[in-house]
Design a protein around this motif. Structure first.
Motif, mmCIF file in Angstrom:
data_model
loop_
_atom_site.group_PDB
_atom_site.id
_atom_site.type_symbol
_atom_site.label_atom_id
_atom_site.label_comp_id
_atom_site.label_asym_id
_atom_site.label_seq_id
_atom_site.Cartn_x
_atom_site.Cartn_y
_atom_site.Cartn_z
ATOM 1 N N ASP A 1 0.836 -1.208 0.000
ATOM 2 C CA ASP A 1 0.000 0.000 0.000
ATOM 3 C C ASP A 1 0.868 1.253 0.000
ATOM 4 O O ASP A 1 0.571 2.233 -0.694
ATOM 5 C CB ASP A 1 -0.931 0.001 1.218
ATOM 6 C CG ASP A 1 -2.015 -1.058 1.128
ATOM 7 O OD1 ASP A 1 -2.252 -1.581 0.015
ATOM 8 O OD2 ASP A 1 -2.626 -1.373 2.171
ATOM 9 N N ALA A 2 1.944 1.224 0.788
ATOM 10 C CA ALA A 2 2.846 2.372 0.840
ATOM 11 C C ALA A 2 3.524 2.589 -0.512
ATOM 12 O O ALA A 2 3.662 3.730 -0.980
ATOM 13 C CB ALA A 2 3.889 2.171 1.943
ATOM 14 N N ILE A 3 3.934 1.508 -1.154
ATOM 15 C CA ILE A 3 4.556 1.618 -2.482
ATOM 16 C C ILE A 3 3.582 2.236 -3.472
ATOM 17 O O ILE A 3 3.952 3.099 -4.270
ATOM 18 C CB ILE A 3 5.029 0.222 -2.958
ATOM 19 C CG1 ILE A 3 6.241 -0.243 -2.148
ATOM 20 C CG2 ILE A 3 5.370 0.251 -4.456
ATOM 21 C CD1 ILE A 3 6.670 -1.669 -2.419
ATOM 22 N N THR B 1 15.692 -10.325 -3.972
ATOM 23 C CA THR B 1 16.203 -9.463 -5.042
ATOM 24 C C THR B 1 17.439 -10.063 -5.688
ATOM 25 O O THR B 1 17.590 -10.053 -6.913
ATOM 26 C CB THR B 1 16.525 -8.060 -4.484
ATOM 27 O OG1 THR B 1 15.330 -7.491 -3.944
ATOM 28 C CG2 THR B 1 17.060 -7.145 -5.581
ATOM 29 N N ARG B 2 18.325 -10.621 -4.865
ATOM 30 C CA ARG B 2 19.530 -11.257 -5.411
ATOM 31 C C ARG B 2 19.160 -12.440 -6.296
ATOM 32 O O ARG B 2 19.732 -12.615 -7.388
ATOM 33 C CB ARG B 2 20.452 -11.705 -4.263
ATOM 34 C CG ARG B 2 21.147 -10.558 -3.544
ATOM 35 C CD ARG B 2 22.252 -11.060 -2.646
ATOM 36 N NE ARG B 2 21.744 -11.866 -1.544
ATOM 37 C CZ ARG B 2 21.382 -11.372 -0.361
ATOM 38 N NH1 ARG B 2 21.461 -10.061 -0.135
ATOM 39 N NH2 ARG B 2 20.954 -12.171 0.601
ATOM 40 N N LEU B 3 18.221 -13.250 -5.856
ATOM 41 C CA LEU B 3 17.806 -14.397 -6.660
ATOM 42 C C LEU B 3 17.166 -13.932 -7.965
ATOM 43 O O LEU B 3 17.440 -14.499 -9.035
ATOM 44 C CB LEU B 3 16.823 -15.269 -5.880
ATOM 45 C CG LEU B 3 16.143 -16.391 -6.679
ATOM 46 C CD1 LEU B 3 17.172 -17.270 -7.375
ATOM 47 C CD2 LEU B 3 15.245 -17.228 -5.784
ATOM 48 N N LEU C 1 13.166 -1.795 -5.661
ATOM 49 C CA LEU C 1 13.093 -1.502 -4.233
ATOM 50 C C LEU C 1 14.331 -0.732 -3.775
ATOM 51 O O LEU C 1 15.439 -0.998 -4.227
ATOM 52 C CB LEU C 1 12.966 -2.794 -3.422
ATOM 53 C CG LEU C 1 11.687 -3.620 -3.645
ATOM 54 C CD1 LEU C 1 11.747 -4.899 -2.821
ATOM 55 C CD2 LEU C 1 10.442 -2.812 -3.290
ATOM 56 N N VAL C 2 14.105 0.200 -2.873
ATOM 57 C CA VAL C 2 15.183 1.011 -2.304
ATOM 58 C C VAL C 2 15.190 0.776 -0.795
ATOM 59 O O VAL C 2 14.152 0.913 -0.132
ATOM 60 C CB VAL C 2 14.979 2.513 -2.609
ATOM 61 C CG1 VAL C 2 16.082 3.338 -1.952
ATOM 62 C CG2 VAL C 2 14.940 2.748 -4.116
ATOM 63 N N THR D 1 16.092 0.155 7.580
ATOM 64 C CA THR D 1 14.914 -0.710 7.535
ATOM 65 C C THR D 1 13.712 -0.021 6.885
ATOM 66 O O THR D 1 12.591 -0.525 6.961
ATOM 67 C CB THR D 1 14.530 -1.185 8.951
ATOM 68 O OG1 THR D 1 14.410 -0.040 9.814
ATOM 69 C CG2 THR D 1 15.576 -2.140 9.513
ATOM 70 N N LYS D 2 13.947 1.101 6.243
ATOM 71 C CA LYS D 2 12.895 1.748 5.470
ATOM 72 C C LYS D 2 12.949 1.239 4.033
ATOM 73 O O LYS D 2 14.025 1.134 3.440
ATOM 74 C CB LYS D 2 13.036 3.273 5.489
ATOM 75 C CG LYS D 2 12.521 3.923 6.761
ATOM 76 C CD LYS D 2 12.502 5.437 6.623
ATOM 77 C CE LYS D 2 11.934 6.077 7.892
ATOM 78 N NZ LYS D 2 11.889 7.559 7.772
ATOM 79 N N ILE D 3 11.777 0.928 3.491
ATOM 80 C CA ILE D 3 11.694 0.389 2.128
ATOM 81 C C ILE D 3 10.803 1.291 1.290
ATOM 82 O O ILE D 3 9.707 1.677 1.716
ATOM 83 C CB ILE D 3 11.111 -1.039 2.126
ATOM 84 C CG1 ILE D 3 11.905 -1.950 3.059
ATOM 85 C CG2 ILE D 3 11.096 -1.609 0.705
ATOM 86 C CD1 ILE D 3 11.265 -3.313 3.252
ATOM 87 N N SER D 4 11.274 1.617 0.100
ATOM 88 C CA SER D 4 10.453 2.350 -0.865
ATOM 89 C C SER D 4 10.695 1.729 -2.236
ATOM 90 O O SER D 4 11.486 0.794 -2.383
ATOM 91 C CB SER D 4 10.808 3.841 -0.869
ATOM 92 O OG SER D 4 12.180 4.037 -1.175
ATOM 93 N N SER D 5 10.007 2.236 -3.242
ATOM 94 C CA SER D 5 10.159 1.694 -4.585
ATOM 95 C C SER D 5 10.204 2.810 -5.605
ATOM 96 O O SER D 5 9.447 3.785 -5.509
ATOM 97 C CB SER D 5 9.001 0.745 -4.917
ATOM 98 O OG SER D 5 9.077 0.325 -6.274
#
Length: 330
Positions: free
Chosen positions: A69-71, A91-93, A142-143, A147-151
């Motif tokens: 929802d935040a994204i 993400t690595r995979l 993803l950024v 521990t904050k995640i955004s896109s």
């Protein structure tokens, strides 16, 4: 799906705790403990499965849906270290697999009607599919800032249905090893991880025939090995005579229609379970013609692929591990 075969004699003490989590059957078999302690530890694992199910659920309110929802709003989300580590590993995979594994395509999964417990025939329009494919949501969008995640891409919608069950195996193994359990077999919807061995024998599991009753082969598991299977025979729908399984090719937005099942064995490290779940998806998407190249790219030595024409293909290392006429003669 993998079917558990009891590798126990009458004198062995193996106790099983069963449940339903992640929309599938889960069970934990513990060897060499008293019944009371085995049941207690089994319940602890079930509690952990329940926690992960609630935290990473793709469509019921969860921390994962809050992140999605935040994204969509273009806002950062305050996550925790566990979620950040899990998403970074995914993400690595995704990058290793050339984005043929892509948990960021949750909107496509929803469009096809697979974000529900009650799957019904769907018919997304080519225009809807093209719009989401052209938006090109990827895990690399993803950024992470602590521990904050955004896109960078608002069309990213995370769905960890092809990854979280494997992580649950690893968490269960961590709990049981920390408690000094000698031998256990953890089963999350047919993905399994072995700890030790029950007495003088190894844990033995059977690999289900995706187009028939019974098993196509059996395999013995050593300590720390995990087996993962992705198939088109549980979560799917039929429309106009065609089977649509729940695995989506992120490159086309279409369901994969040329593979019935992929099974792999992984080992080593603390993430064998996670890899056993996630690494089956690129092989499933790539299909019969290119699976060997993808297996080599991902460093997988023990792989079996069954296509929709019932052809059984496997690496030499997997063939050595298998027993069962169908697999050996495929």
């Amino acid at each position: 799906m993998l079917l558990f075969l009891a590798a126990c004699s009458r004198n062995d003490a193996t106790y099983r705790t069963k449940g339903e989590v992640f929309g599938t059957v889960v069970d934990v078999s513990i060897y060499g403990e008293s019944e009371a302690r085995a049941n207690q530890l089994g319940e602890r694992v079930m509690e952990e499965f329940g926690r992960l199910h609630k935290k990473f659920h793709a469509w019921k309110p969860s921390e994962l849906t809050a992140l999605n929802d935040a994204i969509a709003r273009g806002e950062p989300y305050q996550a925790d270290a566990e979620m950040v580590d899990l998403l970074k590993a995914a993400t690595r995979l995704a990058e290793e697999a050339g984005h043929t594994f892509n948990p960021a395509v949750g909107r496509l999964i929803r469009l096809w009607g697979f974000q529900t417990s009650d799957i019904r025939p769907q018919g997304p329009s080519p225009e809807e599919i093209k719009r989401l494919v052209d938006a090109n949501p990827r895990m690399s969008d993803l950024v992470f800032e602590g521990t904050k995640i955004s896109s960078r891409n608002p069309t990213v919608m995370l769905d960890l249905g092809g990854y979280a069950k494997g992580y649950a195996l690893d968490r269960a193994a961590q709990i049981l090893r920390a408690e000094g359990v000698k031998a256990a077999l953890i089963n999350v919807g047919g993905n399994l991880l072995a700890i030790g061995q029950p007495g003088k024998r190894l844990w033995t599991v059977g690999i289900q025939d995706p187009r028939g009753a019974g098993m196509i082969a059996t395999v013995e598991l050593h300590d720390g090995e995990a087996v993962g299977t992705s198939g088109d025979y549980q979560r799917y729908f039929m429309k106009d005579g065609k089977r649509h399984g729940h695995i989506i090719d992120p490159r086309t937005g279409q369901t994969v229609d040329h593979v019935a099942a992929v099974t792999i064995i992984t080992s080593g490290g603390k993430d064998a379970g996670t890899r056993s779940d996630g690494y089956t998806k690129p092989l499933f998407v790539i299909g019969p013609e290119n699976w060997q190249a993808m297996a080599q790219r991902l460093g997988l030595k023990e792989v079996m692929l069954i296509d929709t024409k019932k052809n059984v293909m496997m690496t030499p290392a997997m063939r050595e591990r298998m027993s069962g006429s169908k697999a050996q003669n495929g």
